[in-house]
Design an enzyme around this catalytic site. Structure first.
Site, PDB file in Angstrom:
ATOM      1  N   ARG A  12      18.076 -31.348 -40.367  1.00 36.19           N
ATOM      2  CA  ARG A  12      17.247 -30.616 -39.383  1.00 36.19           C
ATOM      3  C   ARG A  12      17.202 -29.125 -39.715  1.00 36.19           C
ATOM      4  O   ARG A  12      16.225 -28.439 -39.410  1.00 36.19           O
ATOM      5  CB  ARG A  12      17.737 -30.852 -37.955  1.00 36.19           C
ATOM      6  CG  ARG A  12      19.175 -30.483 -37.723  1.00 36.19           C
ATOM      7  CD  ARG A  12      19.603 -30.748 -36.289  1.00 36.19           C
ATOM      8  NE  ARG A  12      21.063 -30.701 -36.163  1.00 36.19           N
ATOM      9  CZ  ARG A  12      21.701 -30.289 -35.104  1.00 36.19           C
ATOM     10  NH1 ARG A  12      21.043 -29.884 -34.037  1.00 36.19           N
ATOM     11  NH2 ARG A  12      23.017 -30.283 -35.076  1.00 36.19           N
ATOM     12  N   SER A  39      18.158 -27.879 -30.540  1.00 36.86           N
ATOM     13  CA  SER A  39      18.673 -29.002 -31.328  1.00 36.86           C
ATOM     14  C   SER A  39      17.758 -29.397 -32.482  1.00 36.86           C
ATOM     15  O   SER A  39      18.218 -29.832 -33.524  1.00 36.86           O
ATOM     16  CB  SER A  39      18.852 -30.239 -30.444  1.00 36.86           C
ATOM     17  OG  SER A  39      19.747 -29.971 -29.407  1.00 36.86           O
ATOM     18  N   GLU A  60       7.715 -36.367 -23.469  1.00 32.15           N
ATOM     19  CA  GLU A  60       7.387 -36.669 -24.872  1.00 32.15           C
ATOM     20  C   GLU A  60       5.971 -37.212 -25.024  1.00 32.15           C
ATOM     21  O   GLU A  60       5.276 -36.931 -26.000  1.00 32.15           O
ATOM     22  CB  GLU A  60       8.393 -37.672 -25.437  1.00 32.15           C
ATOM     23  CG  GLU A  60       9.840 -37.160 -25.490  1.00 32.15           C
ATOM     24  CD  GLU A  60      10.533 -37.131 -24.139  1.00 32.15           C
ATOM     25  OE1 GLU A  60      10.043 -37.780 -23.192  1.00 32.15           O
ATOM     26  OE2 GLU A  60      11.571 -36.452 -24.018  1.00 32.15           O
ATOM     27  N   PHE A  85      13.311 -40.576 -28.846  1.00 30.42           N
ATOM     28  CA  PHE A  85      12.276 -40.269 -27.849  1.00 30.42           C
ATOM     29  C   PHE A  85      10.906 -40.122 -28.512  1.00 30.42           C
ATOM     30  O   PHE A  85       9.893 -40.523 -27.942  1.00 30.42           O
ATOM     31  CB  PHE A  85      12.655 -39.010 -27.076  1.00 30.42           C
ATOM     32  CG  PHE A  85      14.058 -39.055 -26.523  1.00 30.42           C
ATOM     33  CD1 PHE A  85      14.516 -40.192 -25.850  1.00 30.42           C
ATOM     34  CD2 PHE A  85      14.929 -37.992 -26.703  1.00 30.42           C
ATOM     35  CE1 PHE A  85      15.813 -40.244 -25.358  1.00 30.42           C
ATOM     36  CE2 PHE A  85      16.229 -38.044 -26.206  1.00 30.42           C
ATOM     37  CZ  PHE A  85      16.680 -39.165 -25.536  1.00 30.42           C
ATOM     38  N   HIS A 111      18.070 -36.156 -35.146  1.00 29.21           N
ATOM     39  CA  HIS A 111      19.133 -36.990 -34.593  1.00 29.21           C
ATOM     40  C   HIS A 111      18.872 -38.468 -34.833  1.00 29.21           C
ATOM     41  O   HIS A 111      19.118 -39.317 -33.983  1.00 29.21           O
ATOM     42  CB  HIS A 111      19.338 -36.695 -33.102  1.00 29.21           C
ATOM     43  CG  HIS A 111      19.826 -35.298 -32.840  1.00 29.21           C
ATOM     44  ND1 HIS A 111      19.141 -34.176 -33.249  1.00 29.21           N
ATOM     45  CD2 HIS A 111      20.946 -34.841 -32.239  1.00 29.21           C
ATOM     46  CE1 HIS A 111      19.809 -33.095 -32.905  1.00 29.21           C
ATOM     47  NE2 HIS A 111      20.915 -33.461 -32.288  1.00 29.21           N
ATOM     48  N   ASP A 119      27.187 -39.132 -28.735  1.00 28.84           N
ATOM     49  CA  ASP A 119      26.199 -39.366 -27.676  1.00 28.84           C
ATOM     50  C   ASP A 119      25.920 -40.855 -27.479  1.00 28.84           C
ATOM     51  O   ASP A 119      25.432 -41.267 -26.425  1.00 28.84           O
ATOM     52  CB  ASP A 119      24.893 -38.629 -27.974  1.00 28.84           C
ATOM     53  CG  ASP A 119      24.939 -37.179 -27.518  1.00 28.84           C
ATOM     54  OD1 ASP A 119      25.887 -36.830 -26.770  1.00 28.84           O
ATOM     55  OD2 ASP A 119      24.056 -36.408 -27.909  1.00 28.84           O
ATOM     56  N   ARG A 169      21.346 -35.170 -37.456  1.00 31.50           N
ATOM     57  CA  ARG A 169      22.034 -34.115 -36.718  1.00 31.50           C
ATOM     58  C   ARG A 169      23.156 -33.487 -37.536  1.00 31.50           C
ATOM     59  O   ARG A 169      23.331 -32.271 -37.568  1.00 31.50           O
ATOM     60  CB  ARG A 169      22.639 -34.683 -35.434  1.00 31.50           C
ATOM     61  CG  ARG A 169      23.387 -33.645 -34.600  1.00 31.50           C
ATOM     62  CD  ARG A 169      24.199 -34.282 -33.475  1.00 31.50           C
ATOM     63  NE  ARG A 169      25.492 -34.760 -33.934  1.00 31.50           N
ATOM     64  CZ  ARG A 169      26.645 -34.112 -33.763  1.00 31.50           C
ATOM     65  NH1 ARG A 169      26.661 -32.965 -33.145  1.00 31.50           N
ATOM     66  NH2 ARG A 169      27.764 -34.612 -34.213  1.00 31.50           N
TER      67      ARG A 169
END
Ligand SMILES: Cc1ncc(C[n+]2csc(CCOP(=O)(O)OP(=O)(O)O)c2C)c(N)n1
Lengths: 317, 277
Positions: A12, A39, A60, A85, A111, A119, A169
């Protein structure tokens, strides 16, 4: 590769750098985010170009539609959120408002995979390649490291049409160099070999490289291909690998159902049937844990690739 | 804007209804009720409110019209053909293999700005166009027509918040407020409660009008243009199936086309109505 001391950088971050570079060069770049601006690294762009950044809140579906509107006006929108998402929550919006209209929308799913870590299942996207691959007009890129992510980001703009970029991530070994070739849709052979071919994408490329070193110790000469573009997939490279090496292993940090390995297997079966083994996640959701533990837990280590390679070899006639 | 007199446009609306019924009858399938309810809205848009050029559908300065309730496309196709965006003969190929007139709108047909058919998506796209126009310092406007049932969709309200947050006074939504959807009356399927207040509370200027009165619709569009600092929604009271007595307000006419004898009866009614104008 195994012996070298490699930098660890999340893909990322590579995206974030590429985006800023794009923003400086091209005034048509706009960035949209669904409340995950830090993020996803979209905020690196936002800081420099606040007037070209648009927050949509936790919405989204609306973000993808808004991006489609920008694209209709000739802008080049990057819509950024977590992969789960982006690909899941907004799938129908991507299908109808982006892919069907073949709009120039770049979708950034960070991610991806189990490397999200603690998570847990709701945040670990294991399905993006499958979900995006079935959409006509869609291009999917899964960069293996931060540098490749940066180059993929920049290159994606030269391709007029929807692109999904899957990012991670956690830190990933930087295994590519500026001097390496990178072209969307063109696989990169990292190591030639004659006994079998290992195809990998994302950070599994590094793990597959370790596996090649292990296999060498056992006298097995594996070819290693970084298949950074699951779609459109480099058919020639796959057919060549199947016919020249006679066995295939496909490695992904993703469900094997309809994913990266499936895409490779489709080409193999139709053109040059040889044994194919999959290393990936098998019909399960993710769980909480540290990325390292999770790679072990889900059998995504070099040793698992070695085992799959040996099984594929055994099936070879 | 210089526009023909209202009576001419009322006649046009009836001619368009006749085209819609012919198209649907020839196609043998399609959405009759929700096409007939939006005819005057489209006439007021295409003959008054919209800045457009049928000879140059991609004209940079044009206003955008997005049909979010894509299933109402027979009405839009008929209006676009009447305006000269494409050949009238194409209308009779609706829903046929090889036709540009797909069962739901597809980008590529002149005058069609978005593909739609999966409900709830148009308003977000309208916002994106409006935001891009703002970046370009362009004063174009974006119109988006939704069904009332369509606004069950959560994405519509996500988009409603976006338009209000960004103060998109270049966005104008229109609700085809015919009070019916597929499973029945909207209030029975899922009561949306104080509908006007909902839009108000979401930060929109609401304009209520009769969706079959062309003059009032024109006034509503004119008023929407004067609203600054917030988006406007025109909630247009309509009758599903408007203009054909046995189709009006009949939920079962949502997704079927007339059979030959129904078509002929409908034509007779519409011709009579035409004579009375
Ligand atoms: C996302 C989605 N869900 C379901 C449908 C099927 N569908 C088509 S029209 C319709 C009812 C829409 O009602 P409304 O917006 O009031 O349209 P109208 O009554 O004016 O025809 C439904 C559920 C659809 N097209 N898209």
């Amino acid at each position: 590769m195994a012996g070298e001391k490699l930098k660890m950088v999340p893909t990322r971050d590579g995206f974030g750098e590429g985006l800023i570079e794009l923003g400086r060069k091209n005034k048509d770049i706009v960035v949209l985010s669904a409340d995950l601006t830090d993020s996803t690294r979209a905020n690196w762009f936002k800081k420099e170009f606040p007037e070209r950044f648009f927050g949509l809140g936790v919405a989204e579906q609306d973000m993808i539609g808004t991006a489609a509107g920008f694209a209709l006006m000739g802008k080049i929108p990057f819509a950024c959120t977590f992969g789960v998402f982006a690909s899941g929550r907004a799938w129908d919006q991507i299908r109808v408002s982006v892919a069907y209209m073949n709009l120039n929308v770049k979708i950034i799913g960070t991610h991806g995979g189990i490397s999200v870590g603690p998570d847990g299942a709701t945040h670990q996207a294991l399905e993006e390649i499958s979900l995006m691959r079935i959409l006509p007009n869609m291009t999917i890129i899964v960069p293996c490291d931060a540098l490749e992510a940066k180059r993929a980001t920049i290159e994606s703009v030269n391709l007029k049409g929807p692109v999904y970029i899957r990012l991670g991530r956690s830190g990933a070994h930087v295994i590519t160099k500026e001097s390496d070739p990178f072209k969307i849709g063109k696989a990169v052979c990292l190591k030639d070999g004659k006994d079998l071919t290992i195809f990998a994408c994302g950070q599994m490329v590094y793990e597959a490289a370790l596996a090649c070193d292990e296999l060498k110790k056992d006298g097995i000469d594996a070819r290693l291909v970084n298949m950074h573009t699951p779609k459109p997939i480099d058919k020639d490279c796959i057919i060549k690998a199947a016919s020249q090496t006679g066995a295939i292993v496909a490695v992904e940090e993703h469900t094997i159902a309809g994913g990266f390995g499936s895409a490779i297997a489709e080409v193999v079966i139709e053109n040059c049937p040889v044994p194919v083994k999959f290393v990936g996640i098998r019909d399960r959701f993710g769980v909480s844990g540290e990325p390292d533990e999770l790679f072990e837990h889900f059998g995504l280590r070099a040793k698992n690739i070695v085992q799959a390679a040996k099984e594929a070899l055994a099936m070879k006639r | 804007m210089n526009h023909p007199n209202i009576r001419e446009l009322q006649k046009k609306a009836i001619e368009i209804r006749k085209d819609i019924l012919k198209m649907l009858t020839l196609a043998g399938s399609g959405h009759t009720g929700g096409s007939l309810s939006i005819v005057e809205i489209l006439v007021a848009l295409y003959y008054h409110a919209l800045k457009n050029d049928p000879n140059n559908p991609k004209w940079k300065e044009r206003d955008y019209f997005l049909l979010s309730k894509g299933h109402g496309c027979p009405a839009l196709y008929a209006v676009l053909a009447e305006k000269g965006y494409f050949n009238r003969e194409d209308l009779w190929k609706l829903r046929k293999l090889g036709s540009m007139l797909q069962g739901h709108p597809q980008l590529g047909l002149p005058g069609i700005e978005i593909s739609s058919g999966s409900l709830g998506q148009g308003l977000s796209i309208a916002n994106g166009i409006a935001l891009a126009a703002r970046l370009d310092k362009s004063d174009i406007r974006v119109y988006c027509l939704l069904g009332d049932g369509e606004t069950n969709e959560g994405q519509v309200w996500e988009a409603a918040m976006t338009a209000a947050h960004y103060k998109l006074d270049n966005v104008c939504a229109i609700i085809d407020f015919n009070k019916l959807q597929i499973d029945g009356f909207c209030c029975d399927v899922k009561d949306m409660g104080a509908y006007f207040d909902k839009w108000k509370n979401f930060g929109w200027e609401t304009i209520e009008t009769d969706g079959h009165d062309i003059k009032k619709l024109m006034n509503a569009f004119d008023k929407a243009k004067t609203i600054k600092g917030m988006p406007a929604v025109i909630i247009a009271h309509t009758i599903k199936g408007k203009g054909v007595s046995f189709v009006e307000n009949k939920v079962e006419w949502h997704g079927i086309a007339p059979k030959k004898e129904e078509y002929e009866r409908a034509m007779k009614e519409l011709d009579e109505a035409l004579g009375k104008i």
